[in-house]
Design an enzyme around this catalytic site. Structure first.
Site, PDB file in Angstrom:
ATOM      1  N   GLY A  11      60.646 -17.773  54.989  1.00  0.00           N
ATOM      2  CA  GLY A  11      60.189 -16.809  53.978  1.00  0.00           C
ATOM      3  C   GLY A  11      60.067 -17.449  52.612  1.00  0.00           C
ATOM      4  CG  LEU A  15      60.679 -11.094  45.085  1.00  0.00           C
ATOM      5  CD1 LEU A  15      60.070 -11.247  43.702  1.00  0.00           C
ATOM      6  CD2 LEU A  15      61.047  -9.622  45.335  1.00  0.00           C
ATOM      7  CB  VAL A  16      63.942 -13.990  47.651  1.00  0.00           C
ATOM      8  CG1 VAL A  16      65.277 -14.689  47.416  1.00  0.00           C
ATOM      9  CG2 VAL A  16      64.083 -12.481  47.441  1.00  0.00           C
ATOM     10  CE1 TYR A 139      64.079  -5.185  55.484  1.00  0.00           C
ATOM     11  CE2 TYR A 139      65.792  -3.726  54.647  1.00  0.00           C
ATOM     12  CZ  TYR A 139      65.066  -4.908  54.557  1.00  0.00           C
ATOM     13  OH  TYR A 139      65.347  -5.799  53.537  1.00  0.00           O
ATOM     14  CB  VAL A 169      64.738  -8.467  44.921  1.00  0.00           C
ATOM     15  CG1 VAL A 169      64.586  -9.796  44.193  1.00  0.00           C
ATOM     16  CG2 VAL A 169      65.940  -8.488  45.852  1.00  0.00           C
ATOM     17  NE  ARG A 212      66.289   3.086  45.474  1.00  0.00           N
ATOM     18  CZ  ARG A 212      66.588   4.352  45.806  1.00  0.00           C
ATOM     19  NH1 ARG A 212      67.622   4.961  45.263  1.00  0.00           N
ATOM     20  NH2 ARG A 212      65.861   4.996  46.699  1.00  0.00           N
TER      21      ARG A 212
END
Ligand code: NAP
Ligand code: GDP
Length: 318
Positions: A11, A15-16, A139, A169, A212
């Site tokens: 991955g 994003l990360v 998920y 995130v 959040r």
């Protein structure tokens, strides 16, 4: 120079992953070779393709980020795919890490996977206490199984496979697709389009009351790198901003309006789903290890992300 550690990041194009790449490139630490993978390197749902990746790179360490990831609305309509894809990816990555003698794996859960009905603040011991929120059970159960597998690999084979639990995130390189993104990238794209079209109403889904905790991807990247190098427990660790940094979706919308200097009105569409009311998590375990870690203030992180999007909207994921 011979590298002591060969670290693959599954991955690595997300994003990360992109945030980790930025930090390690800036650090230039000797003795570590980093390889950032995307689905172009092989479909991790497929065992043979995953095996080819492990044979090619011979990793000593794995940061496992690859996953089917999406916001509330994508999860609501695709629970089966979230369950199956993520179970296949996680099983292949962990089993091949075991078979090829990887020394350490750091996988990613999420504060979404905690029980819906729970006491607050949520901590690391609560992952399996009760069912997750019904909006994202596919998920969540796939992610919870990573923790089950980590313990089983440790008990039967002595493996050091662990996991981190980030809160929501956001940052550069996020998924800015309007249909399946999380709230911040979704609203950034929406507000950008609103301004481009010269409209004066910015539509936010739900009432705006939901709470959040948001971590900037670059802060999360630093913490995941620290976990890889220093954290030796199999038990997961929550990587989140402090409880006091929790914000409402209304505050998020207002921060975006400020960053874009938008002069129109925010309109809350209360007919739309809102998901879990809150999932407030404590980072007290992290704070015991790193009491002085400085998180980027939310307004600065939002501004940097908005500026990144403005400069990169043509190449940003849509
Ligand atoms: P992301 O931006 O959507 O990136 C997903 C990454 O996974 C991409 O590199 C993608 O490759 C890769 N990938 C997906 N399916 C794959 C497959 N079948 N085979 C190989 N690679 C595959 O995700 P992210 O937001 O960086 O999330 C990273 C991790 O953090 C995930 O495990 C996620 O569950 C967790 N997390 C995220 C959040 C959040 O708010 N975003 C919050 C808590 C936890 P391509 O680029 O080639 O498609
Ligand atoms: P969650 O934290 O797993 O619920 O994921 P999201 O980031 O998708 O959504 C967080 C909250 O933002 C929910 O209460 C949504 O109703 C709200 N929200 C408001 N506008 C949007 C939007 O345009 N996209 C998404 N994904 N959520 C939105």
């Amino acid at each position: 120079m011979s590298e002591d550690k060969v670290i693959i990041v599954t991955g690595g194009s997300g994003l990360v992953g992109k945030a980790i790449e930025k930090i390690v490139t800036e650090e230039g630490k000797e003795g570590e070779k980093w390889i950032f993978l995307s689905s172009q390197d092989g479909d991790l749902c497929d065992y043979a393709a995953t095996e080819n990746i492990f044979k090619k790179y011979k990793p000593t360490h794995v940061i496992h980020l690859a996953a089917m990831v999406g916001g509330l609305f994508h999860n609501l309509s695709h629970n089966l795919e979230f369950l199956r894809n993520n179970m296949h990816i996680n099983d292949n990555v962990l089993q091949l890490s075991f078979e090829t003698g990887v020394k350490k794996v750091v996988s990613c859960l999420s504060t979404c996977v905690f029980p819906d009905k729970t006491s607050y603040p949520i901590d690391e011991t609560m992952v399996h206490n009760a069912p997750p929120h019904p909006s994202n059970y596919g998920y969540s159960y796939a992610k919870r199984l990573i923790d089950v597998a980590n313990h089983a690999y440790n008990e039967q084979h002595g493996c050091t496979f662990t996991s981190v639990i980030p809160c929501n995130v956001f940052g550069p390189h996020d998924n800015f697709n309007l249909e399946c993104s999380h709230v911040i990238p979704g609203l950034i794209r929406k507000l950008y389009n609103t301004i481009e079209k010269g409209e004066d109403k910015f539509y936010v889904l739900g009432s705006g009351a939901q709470l959040r905790q948001f971590i900037y991807s670059r802060d999360l990247a630093k913490l995941i790198i620290w976990v890889l190098r220093n954290y030796e427990e199999v038990e997961p660790i929550i990587l989140s901003v402090d409880e006091q940094a929790e914000v409402t979706i209304k505050q998020v919308a207002e921060e975006l309006v400020k960053s874009f200097n938008f002069k129109g009105d925010i309109v809350f569409d209360k007919t739309k789903s809102e998901g879990q009311y809150k999932k407030t998590a404590t980072n007290s375990k992290l704070r015991k290890y790193l009491p002085n870690f400085q998180f980027t203030p939310f307004d600065i992180a939002v501004k940097e992300t908005v500026d990144w999007f403005k400069a990169n909207h043509k190449i940003a994921r849509n």
